[in-house]
Design an enzyme around this catalytic site. Structure first.
Site, PDB file in Angstrom:
ATOM      1  CB  ALA A  58      52.202 -24.425 -19.782  1.00 59.72           C
TER       2      ALA A  58
ATOM      3  CG  ASP B  18      64.445 -71.154 -37.336  1.00 63.47           C
ATOM      4  OD1 ASP B  18      63.731 -72.160 -37.498  1.00 63.47           O
ATOM      5  OD2 ASP B  18      65.437 -70.903 -38.037  1.00 63.47           O
TER       6      ASP B  18
ATOM      7  CG  ASP C 124      68.218 -68.672 -40.043  1.00 61.69           C
ATOM      8  OD1 ASP C 124      67.192 -68.887 -40.707  1.00 61.69           O
ATOM      9  OD2 ASP C 124      68.904 -69.580 -39.544  1.00 61.69           O
TER      10      ASP C 124
ATOM     11  CG  ASP D 299      62.926 -67.289 -41.334  1.00 62.58           C
ATOM     12  OD1 ASP D 299      61.941 -68.043 -41.360  1.00 62.58           O
ATOM     13  OD2 ASP D 299      64.066 -67.673 -41.076  1.00 62.58           O
TER      14      ASP D 299
ATOM     15  CD  GLU E 181      55.883 -26.326 -17.367  1.00 60.00           C
ATOM     16  OE1 GLU E 181      55.434 -26.194 -18.516  1.00 60.00           O
ATOM     17  OE2 GLU E 181      56.962 -26.893 -17.117  1.00 60.00           O
TER      18      GLU E 181
ATOM     19  CG  ASN F 292      57.844 -27.579 -20.789  1.00 62.50           C
ATOM     20  OD1 ASN F 292      57.805 -27.678 -19.562  1.00 62.50           O
ATOM     21  ND2 ASN F 292      56.803 -27.188 -21.501  1.00 62.50           N
TER      22      ASN F 292
ATOM     23  CG  ASP G 207      61.116 -30.202 -16.831  1.00 59.78           C
ATOM     24  OD1 ASP G 207      61.627 -29.740 -15.798  1.00 59.78           O
ATOM     25  OD2 ASP G 207      59.912 -30.088 -17.117  1.00 59.78           O
TER      26      ASP G 207
END
Length: 1061
Positions: free
Chosen positions: A337, A383, A732, A736, A801, A826, A830
C-alpha cells in the site's frame, strides 16, 4: 601533441594533462627541425623497415575501444534503487506466503500468486527500459570513429603510395593532402603545393570559417585555433594541396583526446534531479514503512502470542502460527500500500508525452529524464555560430562612392539567410542603380566562385560563405536599368548573377593568396574589352589603388583625404564586428588585350606564376566595400529576454574571435549596448589563468568566453555543476562532445551537428535554434509541475491506503483490503488519472518565475500535512464503510438491509477472533448479485468469507475517493471553482476509464473471483458516493488555508524586501 585536448579540473582529468617538458612542439619548430626530429625527409619519406619499428612503439592510427558495462552489471544496476528493493522484498515475501497458502490448495492460493507475479513483471519492465537507455551511452564513441579518415596518400621509400589504409600511418610519415581529403592524423604542414591551403576545422575548434594554413612556425603557446602550421585528424581540406608530416596518431591526436574525454565524462554522469528526489523519497518511505510495520506487528502481538505470569515471571507461552502469518500478510499489504508501484510507469509515460510535445517544437529528446532536468536549468551555455547566429554569412552594410571624392554613401542591408528574398536594401535609389553601384554588383557577381541551391524550402551555399553572401547581395541589388523591386529571384535563384556573367565573360582567375589577400578575374565584355575585377581586404586594395570611381562612373585620383575617408568607414564597420571586403577594377590591361584564355597566348605564362598577381592587380580603381557577418537569428533576442525573465543565465562559449562574439552578444541582448563587459568577456585562455574561476562564473547576467577550446568548455561546465547549477550545454562539433556528456543537459545541433555531438547529447535541436532551447525549458517546467501534481496525487492515495490498513490493524477488525486489490488500485485504477494530470495546461507565468533549485523539496511540509489529513480521511472512509456495512442497516437515509445480511455490534466486529467462544451466535445468509452466502455450518466465517461485500465497499470507496482526489490535484493551491475540471478534459476521460475498469472487475464474475469482490446494488453505490465526495470539500478548505497563509506570509515579508536587497 597539441594542447587543445588538455583537460583541467578534478583528479579524473589530471591523467590527461601534458606535463612532459621534452614534448616536441612541432607547430613552433621550422621544417628542418621537424624533419630532423622525426628522422625523415620530405622527398623520400620513411623506409618500410622504419615504419615497422615505429608501429611497434606507437601502434596503429586508430581510436581505442573502451569496454562498456556488461549486460549483467547493467541489469543489476537497475535494482540499485530503494523503491525497487522494497518492491522486490515485498514480492519475495508475497510469493513465499502464496506458496504456503497454496499447500492447502484451492482458489485463494491461485489468487495469492497474482500479486507477486505482477510486482515481478513491473520490475522486469523497469529493468529492460533502464538497460536499453544505458546501452545508448557508448554510441557516441562509435560515432567518433566514423569521422576518421580511412585512406591516405603517403610517400615511403621515395614512392608515392595512394589509398594506404589510414590506420597504418606512423609518426614521421609524409602525407599528401588535396581538396576534399579528410585529414588522417595530426600533422605539421611541410610544403604548400598550391598558393593557399584552407581547412574546415570548425567541428574540432568551433571556428565559423575555413582556416588558412601555412608551413611557417607559430608561437609555442598558441591555442588550437592559432596552430596555423598544423592540420588535425578528422578535419577536411576545402582548398589547396600540400605535403605534411605526421606528428601524432590514434589516441594522441586532438580527436583522440576528445574520445578519452567523452569516456571520462560518461563515467561521471549523475542522476537527474528528479531521480535524486525519488531516491531520497524512497529512503524516507523505507523508514516510515519499517516503523509502521513494526508498530502494526507490536499492537497485534496479543493475537498470536500469549503467556501467563507465574511468580511474577511470564510462563506457558502460546504461539499461533496461523495468526502470526495472517498479521504478517497485513504487514506485507501495508508495504504494498505504501509503495506507489505505478509511479515509475506514470513518470515514464509523462516524460514520453513530454518528448512528443517537444518534438513538435523542434527539440528531439534522446534521453527521457532530460525532459524533467530541463525544467530546473539555471544556466544555458550556448555556442555562438549556428545557434545564436544563422551560420549563414550575409551582407549587413554596403558603402559606395559619393558624387565627389569627399563623400561616401552607406546602405543598410537586411537579411539573415541565403534567401535573396529575405530582407531588402534600405535607402536604395528609386531610379535604379547608378554606374558605381553597377560596378560593385558586377564584381560581386563575376569575381565569385560560390553557388546557391534551393532545396527543401531552404537556400544552401556551395563554396565560400562570404562569396555566397555577395551573390545574395547582387540579387537584392537587381539588374541595371530595371527599377528595384525589393530584391529576390523570380524563376532562377541567381538570375541577376547569371545576367552579369552573360554580360561579361570570365576568361582567367587570379586565385586568392594570403600575401596579397585578394582574388581577381579577367573578363571579356560583349564588346570585346578586357578588364580586371578584384575583391579582397580593403587595406590591401587601397594600397594598390591609385584612382576611385564616383557615383556617375567618372574616375578621379584617390588622394590622401579619400583614403582616410574609406579607412574611417572601414574602422567603423570593423568595430561593429563586420568582416569587410573591398572592390576594385582595372581597364588598362595591355598584356591581356587579346587574351582569350588559351594556353599558347604569351600572357598565359604570367598567370602560371602567382608571384605576378600583385603586379597585375596594381594601379586599380577603388569602387566601394561591404561589411559581412554571420547574423544573429531574429528570434534569439526575445529568447534571451525570456531567459532573463525566467532567471536563467546565458553564457556564450565560442571558438570565434573576441570582437565578433562581443558584438553579437550586445546585439542579441546577452550584454547591454553600453554595458562595461571588461570583466564579463574573456578568452578561454584568460579564464584558465584566473585564480578564482568560480567567482567569475557567479557574476550576475551574461558571460562570454571566446577562442574557447574543448577543455575550457569542460572546465566551465564542471565548475558550474560543482556550484550547484543545473547546466544545459549546446554544441555541434566533435570538440563539444565531452562537455555535452558532462553537462546536465547536452544539446546538439540537428542540422550542423556532427554525429559525435548528437550521440553524446541528451537532446537534439532539429532547427539549430537557441529559441527552441528556451521553449523546451518552458515545456520542461510545465512537465515538472504536472509530474509534481501526479506524484502528490499518487502519494496522497498511498497514504490513504496505509491509513486504511493501519486503522484496520489498530481497531482489530477483519482485513478490509487485500494486497492484490491494492496493487490493482495502484497500477490500473490510479494510472489513467495520474497520466492525465501530465496534460494539465501550463501556468501562464511559467517562464516568469526563477528556476527551481535542483535540491528543492518535491513535497513541502504543508503539502505533506495536507495529504496526511486527506490520507487519514481515506483511511477513515474505507474502514468506516466496512464497519457501517457490518453494524448499520441504513446510513444517512440510505437503506443497506436489502441483501439480508446480519448486523453485529462494533464490539463483536473488533473481537471477531473470539467468535468461537460466543454463545448462540448465528448469522443469516445474504445475497450479492446472483450469489448467496450461507454460514449455517460456521457462523464465525461471517467475518472472513462473509466480508466480501464489506471489502467490495471498501475497495470501491478507495477508488471513488482517489478519482475525486485527482480533481484536487489539478492545482496545488487553486480552488476547483477557479480551475474547473474541464480545463483538462483528458483527466475527465481518465476518471471515466478508471471507473469503467473498476466496474469491470466488480461485475465480471471471473475477475470478481480473482479480486475477491462481489457485485453491488444501487443503494450501496449511493453510500460509496456519500462517503467519498467529502474529500473534495476537505481539500478545498485546506487549499483555502494554504492560499491565505501564503498571502499573509508574502504580505508580512514585503517590508523586509528592501533590507534584504
Amino acid at each position: 601533441m597539441g594542447k587543445g585536448g588538455e583537460v583541467y579540473g578534478k583528479r579524473e582529468f589530471e591523467a590527461f594533462k601534458q606535463t612532459d617538458p621534452d614534448l616536441f612542439l612541432a607547430w613552433a619548430k621550422d621544417i628542418h627541425e621537424c624533419e630532423k626530429h622525426y628522422g625523415v625527409s620530405r622527398k623520400w619519406g620513411l623506409s618500410s623497415a622504419e615504419v615497422e619499428n615505429r608501429r611497434k612503439i606507437y601502434g596503429y592510427n586508430e581510436l581505442e575501444k573502451h569496454e562498456g558495462q556488461s549486460i549483467w552489471s547493467l541489469i543489476m544496476e537497475q535494482f540499485n534503487d530503494t523503491l525497487v528493493r522494497i518492491l522486490l522484498l515485498a514480492a519475495v515475501i508475497s510469493f513465499v506466503l502464496a506458496w504456503y497458502d497454496g499447500d492447502e490448495g484451492g482458489e485463494m492460493g491461485i489468487t495469492a500468486f497474482v500479486e507477486p507475479l505482477v510486482i515481478f513483471l513491473i520490475l522486469i519492465v523497469n529493468a529492460v527500459v533502464g538497460v536499453w537507455q544505458e546501452n545508448n551511452a557508448e554510441k557516441a564513441l562509435e560515432a567518433l570513429k566514423e569521422i576518421q579518415s580511412e585512406q591516405a596518400t603517403v610517400i615511403r621509400d621515395g614512392i608515392k603510395i595512394p589509398n594506404l589504409p589510414a590506420k597504418e600511418l606512423v609518426p614521421g610519415d609524409i602525407v599528401e593532402l588535396k581538396v576534399g581529403d579528410k585529414v588522417p592524423a595530426d600533422m605539421r604542414v611541410l610544403e604548400l603545393v598550391s598558393s593557399t591551403l584552407r581547412v574546415e576545422q570548425g567541428s574540432l575548434t568551433g571556428e565559423s570559417e575555413a582556416v588558412n594554413k601555412t608551413n611557417k612556425l607559430v608561437s609555442e603557446d598558441a591555442d588550437i585555433q592559432g596552430k596555423r602550421s598544423m592540420v588535425f585528424a578528422g578535419t577536411t581540406v576545402v582548398n589547396g594541396n600540400c605535403f605534411c608530416l605526421v606528428t601524432q596518431i590514434g589516441m594522441e591526436t586532438e580527436i583522440g583526446k576528445v574520445h578519452t574525454q567523452i569516456h571520462v565524462a560518461a563515467q561521471s554522469e549523475e542522476d537527474t534531479p528528479l531521480k535524486k528526489k525519488l531516491n531520497e523519497f524512497g529512503e524516507v518511505l523505507t523508514m516510515i514503512i519499517g516503523v509502521i510495520c513494526a508498530f502494526v506487528w507490536l499492537i497485534n502481538v496479543k493475537y498470536f502470542l500469549s503467556w501467563e505470569y507465574i511468580d511474577g515471571w511470564p510462563r506457558n507461552f502460546k504461539f499461533s502460527f496461523e495468526k502470526c502469518t495472517y498479521y504478517f500478510e497485513i504487514a506485507v499489504a501495508l508495504a504494498v500500500a505504501a509503495i506507489p508501484e505505478g509511479l515509475p510507469t506514470v513518470i515514464t509515460t509523462c516524460l514520453a508525452l513530454g518528448t512528443r510535445k517537444m518534438a513538435q517544437k523542434n527539440a528531439l529528446v534522446r534521453k527521457l529524464p532530460s525532459v524533467e532536468t530541463l525544467g530546473c536549468t539555471t544556466v544555458i551555455c550556448s555556442d555562438k555560430t549556428g545557434t545564436l547566429t544563422t551560420n549563414q554569412m550575409a551582407v549587413a552594410k554596403l558603402v559606395a562612392m559619393g558624387g565627389d571624392a569627399s563623400s561616401l554613401r552607406s546602405f543598410r542591408v537586411d537579411g539573415t539567410t541565403y534567401n535573396p528574398s529575405d530582407g531588402k536594401i534600405h535607402d536604395w535609389p528609386s531610379n535604379g542603380m547608378d554606374a558605381n553601384l553597377e560596378t560593385i554588383a558586377k564584381i560581386s557577381a563575376i569575381c565569385n566562385d560560390a553557388g546557391l541551391t534551393h532545396s527543401d524550402n531552404k537556400f544552401l551555399a556551395h563554396g565560400m560563405p562570404t562569396e555566397a553572401a555577395l551573390k545574395v547581395l547582387v540579387e537584392k541589388m537587381g539588374i541595371p536599368n530595371v527599377s528595384y523591386s525589393g530584391g529576390g529571384a523570380s524563376n532562377d535563384d541567381l538570375r541577376c548573377c547569371l545576367w552579369w556573367n552573360e554580360y561579361e565573360h570570365r576568361i582567367a582567375t587570379l586565385e586568392f593568396d594570403r600575401d596579397r589577400k585578394s582574388m581577381g578575374v579577367i573578363v571579356k565584355s560583349k564588346l570585346g574589352r578586357r578588364s580586371l575585377l578584384v575583391k579582397g581586404a580593403v587595406e590591401n586594395l587601397l594600397e594598390r589603388s591609385s584612382k576611385m570611381q564616383l557615383l556617375d562612373g567618372s574616375v578621379v585620383p584617390l588622394d590622401q583625404n579619400s583614403r582616410i575617408l574609406v579607412a574611417n568607414a572601414l574602422q567603423d564597420m570593423s568595430s561593429g564586428a563586420l568582416r569587410c571586403l573591398g572592390f576594385a577594377y582595372k581597364d588598362e590591361l595591355p598584356e591581356f588585350e587579346s587574351y582569350d584564355g588559351s594556353d599558347d597566348h604569351p600572357a598565359h605564362s604570367l598567370l602560371l606564376d602567382p608571384s605576378n598577381y600583385s603586379l597585375i592587380e596594381s594601379n586599380l580603381t577603388f569602387v566601394g566595400l561591404v561589411g559581412l557577418r554571420d547574423p544573429p537569428r531574429q528570434e534569439v533576442h526575445q529568447a534571451i529576454e525570456d531567459c532573463k525573465a525566467a532567471g536563467i543565465r546565458v553564457m556564450v562559449i565560442t571558438g570565434d574571435n573576441k570582437n565578433t562574439a562581443e558584438a553579437i552578444c550586445r546585439e542579441i541582448g546577452v550584454f547591454g549596448s553600453m554595458e562595461d563587459i571588461s570583466s564579463k568577456s574573456l578568452t578561454g585562455k584568460e579564464f584558465m589563468e584566473l585564480l578564482d574561476k568560480k567567482t567569475h562564473l557567479r557574476q550576475s547576467g551574461g558571460l562570454l568566453f571566446s577562442r574557447a577550446e574543448p577543455r575550457h568548455k569542460q572546465e566551465i561546465v564542471r565548475l558550474l555543476k560543482e556550484d550547484g547549477e543545473v547546466v544545459a550545454m549546446t554544441g555541434d562539433g566533435v570538440n563539444d562532445a565531452p562537455a555535452l556528456k558532462l553537462a546536465d543537459i547536452g544539446i546538439a545541433m540537428g542540422i550542423a551537428g556532427t554525429e559525435v555531438a548528437k550521440e553524446a547529447s541528451d537532446m537534439v535541436l532539429a532547427d539549430d535554434n537557441f529559441s527552441t532551447i528556451v521553449a523546451a525549458v518552458g515545456e520542461g517546467r510545465s512537465i515538472y509541475n504536472n509530474m509534481k501534481a501526479f506524484i502528490r496525487y499518487m502519494i496522497s492515495s498511498n497514504i490513504g491506503e496505509v491509513a486504511s490498513i493501519f486503522l484496520t490493524a489498530a481497531l482489530g477488525i477483519p482485513e478490509g483490503l487485500i494486497p492484490v486489490q491494492l496493487l490493482w488500485v495502484n497500477l490500473v485504477t490510479d494510472g489513467p488519472p495520474a497520466t492525465a494530470l501530465g496534460f494539465n495546461p501550463p501556468d501562464k507565468d511559467i517562464m516568469k518565475k526563477p528556476p527551481r533549485r535542483s535540491d528543492d523539496s518535491l513535497i513541502t511540509a504543508w503539502i505533506l500535512f495536507r495529504y496526511l489529513v486527506i490520507g487519514l480521511y481515506v483511511g477513515i472512509a474505507t474502514v468506516g464503510v466496512f464497519i457501517i456495512w457490518y453494524t448499520h442497516g441504513s446510513f444517512f437515509g440510505i437503506d443497506l438491509s436489502g441483501d439480508g445480511h446480519t448486523l453485529v455490534t462494533y464490539s463483536q466486529l473488533a473481537n471477531w477472533g473470539q467468535c468461537s467462544s460466543w454463545n448462540n451466535f448465528t448469522v443469516s445468509s445474504f445475497t450479492a448479485g446472483n450469489q448467496v452466502f450461507s454460514f449455517e455450518n460456521n457462523p464465525c466465517d461471517y467475518f472472513q468469507g462473509g466480508k466480501v461485500k464489506a471489502m467490495t465497499l471498501s475497495l470501491s470507496v478507495l477508488v471513488a475517493i482517489e478519482m475525486f482526489n485527482s480533481l484536487n490535484a489539478l492545482s496545488e493551491d487553486g480552488s476547483l471553482l477557479s480551475m474547473r475540471p474541464w480545463v483538462n478534459p483528458w483527466l475527465l476521460l481518465a476518471m471515466s476509464v478508471s471507473f469503467g475498469l473498476h466496474f469491470l472487475i466488480v461485475y465480471v464474475p471471473f475477475l470478481a473471483q480473482v479480486f475477491g469482490i462481489v457485485p453491488l446494488s444501487f443503494n450501496e453505490w449511493l453510500l460509496i458516493l456519500a462517503v467519498s465526495f467529502p474529500v473534495i470539500l476537505i481539500d478545498e478548505v485546506l487549499k483555502f488555508v494554504g492560499r491565505f497563509t501564503s498571502r499573509t506570509g508574502s504580505y508580512n515579508q514585503r517590508p523586509l524586501k528592501p533590507k534584504s536587497e
